[in-house]
Motif scaffolding. Structure first.
Motif, PDB file in Angstrom:
ATOM      1  N   LEU A  14     -15.381 -35.502 -48.353  1.00  0.00           N
ATOM      2  CA  LEU A  14     -16.416 -34.808 -47.585  1.00  0.00           C
ATOM      3  C   LEU A  14     -17.497 -35.729 -47.042  1.00  0.00           C
ATOM      4  CD1 LEU A  14     -16.733 -31.758 -49.965  1.00  0.00           C
ATOM      5  CD2 LEU A  14     -15.696 -31.777 -47.709  1.00  0.00           C
ATOM      6  N   LYS A  15     -17.114 -36.862 -46.549  1.00  0.00           N
ATOM      7  CA  LYS A  15     -18.096 -37.785 -45.983  1.00  0.00           C
ATOM      8  C   LYS A  15     -18.911 -37.083 -44.899  1.00  0.00           C
ATOM      9  CE  LYS A  15     -15.930 -42.143 -46.946  1.00  0.00           C
ATOM     10  NZ  LYS A  15     -15.139 -43.236 -46.485  1.00  0.00           N
ATOM     11  N   GLY A  16     -20.200 -37.152 -45.011  1.00  0.00           N
ATOM     12  CA  GLY A  16     -21.083 -36.571 -44.010  1.00  0.00           C
ATOM     13  C   GLY A  16     -21.256 -35.067 -44.098  1.00  0.00           C
ATOM     14  N   LYS A  17     -20.566 -34.403 -45.015  1.00  0.00           N
ATOM     15  CA  LYS A  17     -20.626 -32.945 -45.117  1.00  0.00           C
ATOM     16  C   LYS A  17     -21.165 -32.461 -46.457  1.00  0.00           C
ATOM     17  CE  LYS A  17     -16.772 -32.512 -41.988  1.00  0.00           C
ATOM     18  NZ  LYS A  17     -15.390 -32.106 -41.811  1.00  0.00           N
ATOM     19  N   ILE A  18     -21.503 -33.381 -47.326  1.00  0.00           N
ATOM     20  CA  ILE A  18     -21.902 -32.998 -48.676  1.00  0.00           C
ATOM     21  C   ILE A  18     -23.206 -32.210 -48.680  1.00  0.00           C
ATOM     22  CG2 ILE A  18     -23.164 -35.092 -49.311  1.00  0.00           C
ATOM     23  CD1 ILE A  18     -20.660 -33.177 -51.496  1.00  0.00           C
ATOM     24  N   ASP A  19     -24.128 -32.525 -47.772  1.00  0.00           N
ATOM     25  CA  ASP A  19     -25.382 -31.769 -47.707  1.00  0.00           C
ATOM     26  C   ASP A  19     -25.128 -30.319 -47.319  1.00  0.00           C
ATOM     27  OD1 ASP A  19     -26.879 -33.976 -48.442  1.00  0.00           O
ATOM     28  OD2 ASP A  19     -27.329 -34.546 -46.373  1.00  0.00           O
ATOM     29  N   TYR A  20     -24.216 -30.106 -46.375  1.00  0.00           N
ATOM     30  CA  TYR A  20     -23.875 -28.737 -45.964  1.00  0.00           C
ATOM     31  C   TYR A  20     -23.219 -27.976 -47.109  1.00  0.00           C
ATOM     32  CZ  TYR A  20     -24.714 -30.509 -41.270  1.00  0.00           C
ATOM     33  OH  TYR A  20     -25.270 -31.073 -40.162  1.00  0.00           O
ATOM     34  N   TYR A  45     -13.271 -25.242 -47.884  1.00  0.00           N
ATOM     35  CA  TYR A  45     -14.352 -25.782 -47.053  1.00  0.00           C
ATOM     36  C   TYR A  45     -13.887 -27.088 -46.432  1.00  0.00           C
ATOM     37  CZ  TYR A  45     -18.766 -27.924 -45.713  1.00  0.00           C
ATOM     38  OH  TYR A  45     -19.768 -28.534 -45.003  1.00  0.00           O
ATOM     39  N   SER A  46     -13.876 -27.157 -45.137  1.00  0.00           N
ATOM     40  CA  SER A  46     -13.574 -28.385 -44.401  1.00  0.00           C
ATOM     41  C   SER A  46     -12.256 -29.023 -44.841  1.00  0.00           C
ATOM     42  CB  SER A  46     -14.733 -29.374 -44.572  1.00  0.00           C
ATOM     43  OG  SER A  46     -14.602 -30.452 -43.693  1.00  0.00           O
ATOM     44  N   GLY A  47     -11.221 -28.202 -45.000  1.00  0.00           N
ATOM     45  CA  GLY A  47      -9.905 -28.701 -45.384  1.00  0.00           C
ATOM     46  C   GLY A  47      -9.752 -29.042 -46.854  1.00  0.00           C
ATOM     47  N   CYS A  48     -10.729 -28.656 -47.663  1.00  0.00           N
ATOM     48  CA  CYS A  48     -10.674 -28.934 -49.102  1.00  0.00           C
ATOM     49  C   CYS A  48     -10.803 -27.634 -49.890  1.00  0.00           C
ATOM     50  CB  CYS A  48     -11.811 -29.858 -49.515  1.00  0.00           C
ATOM     51  SG  CYS A  48     -11.713 -31.508 -48.802  1.00  0.00           S
TER      52      CYS A  48
END
Length: 70
Positions: A14-20, A45-48
Motif C-alpha cells: 500500500l505504498k502511498g495509500k496507508i494514510d487513506y 481495499y486497493s487490491g488487497c
C-alpha cells in the motif's frame, strides 16, 4: 478508533495509500450490530484483503494480503 498495524507488510502493498486506509479504519468499518473482540473482520481495499479486529477503542490490523487475480 486508534489504528494499530500488527502486520509488517503494510508498506509493500500500500505504498502511498496507508494514510487513506488508516482514515477508513479509524471510522470503524464493522457492521453496526457487531461488537465481538474475538472476531476477525475483513474487506478489500486497493487490491488487497485487509483483516482486522477491534477491542475497546483500538482497531488491530492483523494482515494485509494481495488479492489474487483469479
Amino acid at each position: 478508533l486508534n489504528v494499530v498495524f500488527e502486520c509488517d507488510n503494510t508498506v509493500d502493498f500500500l505504498k502511498g495509500k496507508i494514510d487513506y486506509l488508516t482514515e477508513i479504519l479509524s471510522q470503524d468499518p464493522r457492521p453496526a450490530y457487531q461488537n465481538d473482540p474475538d472476531r476477525i473482520y475483513g474487506f478489500e481495499y486497493s487490491g488487497c484483503e485487509i483483516k482486522f479486529s477491534v477491542s475497546d477503542d483500538c482497531l488491530y490490523v492483523k494482515s494485509i494480503t494481495k488479492k489474487s487475480e483469479a
